[in-house]
Design an enzyme around this catalytic site. Sequence first.
Site, PDB file in Angstrom:
ATOM      1  N   SER A   1       0.868  -1.066  -0.136  1.00 54.65           N
ATOM      2  CA  SER A   1       0.089  -0.129  -0.512  1.00 54.65           C
ATOM      3  C   SER A   1       1.440   0.614   0.208  1.00 54.65           C
ATOM      4  CB  SER A   1      -1.095   0.165   1.787  1.00 54.65           C
ATOM      5  OG  SER A   1      -0.196   0.513   2.412  1.00 54.65           O
ATOM      6  N   ASP A   2       0.692   2.263  -0.571  1.00 53.03           N
ATOM      7  CA  ASP A   2       1.218   3.526  -0.484  1.00 53.03           C
ATOM      8  C   ASP A   2       1.074   3.358   1.509  1.00 53.03           C
ATOM      9  OD1 ASP A   2       2.164   6.061  -0.382  1.00 53.03           O
ATOM     10  OD2 ASP A   2       1.438   6.683  -2.453  1.00 53.03           O
ATOM     11  N   CYS A   3       1.896   4.623   0.922  1.00 52.50           N
ATOM     12  CA  CYS A   3       1.791   4.358   3.001  1.00 52.50           C
ATOM     13  C   CYS A   3       0.324   5.167   3.860  1.00 52.50           C
ATOM     14  CB  CYS A   3       3.158   6.160   3.912  1.00 52.50           C
ATOM     15  SG  CYS A   3       4.561   4.497   2.776  1.00 52.50           S
TER      16      CYS A   3
END
Length: 776
Positions: free
Chosen positions: A289-291
């Site tokens: 995932s993006d953060c």
Amino acid sequence: MSKINISLPSSLSLLFLILLAGASASHPPLACNPGDSKSKDFAFCRTSLPVVERVRDLIGRLTLQEKVKLLVNNAAGVPRLGMRGYEWWSEALHGVSNVGPGTKFGGDFPGATSFPQVISTAASFNASLWEQIGRVVSDEARAMYNGGMAGLTFWSPNVNIFRDPRWGRGQETPGEDPVLAGNYAASYVRGLQGNDGDRLKIAACCKHYTAYDLDNWSGVDRFHFNARVSKQDIEDTFNIPFRECVLEGKVASVMCSYNQVNGIPTCADPKLLRGTIRGSWRLNGYIVSDCDSVGVFYDTQHYTSTPEEAAAAAIKAGLDLDCGPFLAIHTEDAIKRGILREADVDGALVNTVTVQMRLGMFDGEPSAHRYENLGPRDVCTPAHQELALEAARQGIVLLKNQGPSLPLSPHRHRTVAVIGPNSNVTVTMIGNYAGVACGYTTPLQGIGRYTDTIHQQGCNDVDCTTDHLFGAATDAARAADATVLVMGLDQSIEAEFKDRDGLLLPGRQQELVSKVSMASKGPTILVLMSGGPIDVSFAKNDPRIAAIVWAGYPGQAGGAAIADVLFGTHNPGGKLPMTWYPQDYLTELPMTTMDMRSNPLKRYPGRTYRFYNGPTVYPFGYGISYSNFVHTITAAPTVVAVPLHGHHNGLNTTASSTTSGKSIRVTHAKCNKLSIGLRVNVRNVGSRDGSHTLLVFSTPPGGHGSPHKQLVAFEKVHVAAGAQQRVHVNIHVCKYLSVVDRSGIRRIPMGQHSLHIGDIRHSISLQAAALGVIKS
């Protein structure tokens, strides 16, 4: 190169500095240390076994509590198995970066080679250069890993399409064309990951999947944005770079994005993750995932009612690793509630641990194929820094050269006024997601190597809110034999979470340029630093401005490269990887409207050169040289038969076809060896040696939704003055001469396709090998 004191960028927040300071050093191996007497008893430590058996053995030894702590970027250790914690988050967009807690600088590693920002490197249209840069970056990354200063999983490159010229992160991308972006992605990833079979030098990651190209515009941010995208645009534009990254680059990871696509968060969409990335494209790696994306779609987008449901939705959709703490906190409770199975967690861990195994993190004693000999002496080497300089040279685009006025001469232009807010910058040149450079050569320093200089800022910074420095700047221009204005943007104007308001030069920069050009007794050269395009119509049309050069964000050696181009040591050959629009283009064009194709009834202009046909400042692929190159097609077919699989024997003529005539589904054609070969002679009729970018475009038969033209091939060729080079171009018919219909189905239009190379055209008729009807 001049050296500077190395320090962390001041823009890093206190929290981020704490993360960096607290990040544990990575020392090979992650587990299976030969000094640990228990290691010999673990099957997962036996390198003689297949990786799949080793992974199964390791996961089988873990408790549920241990498993969930491995689902996040700062994965916890398992001391009873001799397994240390690991930080997954490192970045290497255009050099090893200090963005992310997995990498830090200091001690034996005070810096790393900082190449030009990606948009600049893309302007070279040189795939071999992109791969070479990747090899250098991975050498330095492995060296820092061996020294305990970095991980081996780097969340780069960014291969999103530069859809809207205002996007603050467009600078990180290879531009607006999907073929260019896909080729860049595969080339750079191959350089990063190495060519040692299934083993990995480092693990790259293509991001952000998908339709992610808005950060913060007019009250809409990436955390709340729902990108409404047609099936046609997904297949025709947004998917292409990621597909190439996985299928051709064999990337080890794909990152899903913050935004929703058609109402579903990308990190919770099984069609995108399990269906496309892992299913259709067969990703051999992990999805991250993006953060804090999982937390975002629960807390901000309110996609699920409970955090446990969010954790379950992400893992079941195909997410393997969470950048952030969310899955470590809520996954066990999701299993207890019965909405997630432990087997689902095991599946995620299979994908992440397999990548770690392929990196050699469980191999015990270092061996030759693990690059264990790389160390501090392999970072910031003279060869690496020379490549950064060459990459900067190749990415510079000459947009105007009246007279011609360039190149300048040290003999005729003995004093040059160097003016502008970007005239003596350092960190501006490396753009965002950069690290700590080995050293910098500023434009002022670079020009000063050729001639005497008179330096004036003209503006305090790129905001240029006052004119109190204009007088000194015009005085300098009056006194010099030539004037170089280094203007443009920086990260205060375009950046992550900062989209632009417009396309003009900020503040009073245009006023400064005009006043200086009026005062200059010699030629006035405008050099622009930026990631995104700038409307400089005023300068293009002003005869007092003799030349315009776009340098992008040219990296640590940017000033030397700019000077080499201005004084003719390097003959510029870069081409624009994005369209430069006039400011009026933005009228009635919300960033939130995702449609690529124009809609005249709604006064919607369309996006990128493929679908926009209005006025431009400079078009995609534009760039001139100090030489003139002439193309001649010496061999090319005029008719190509498209063979069909045995159970399909004809054409589609239904209304769902993208063309006005007939078409064949790509899946119905025998595509494997179906290529068109061209032989093109490129002659340099100028007086200087130079590198030329050969761009091949195709215009398909007309019909609803087909692009005006599309890039189908490009080649970089060096041609000596007065000489000629023959270039062989292969165009895969199914891949590059197909179009996508409204249903998202890729088809090959039959009939006349026009190939464009510069000013020459060549028509090729595609004909089905058999007749009949194929049902859609």
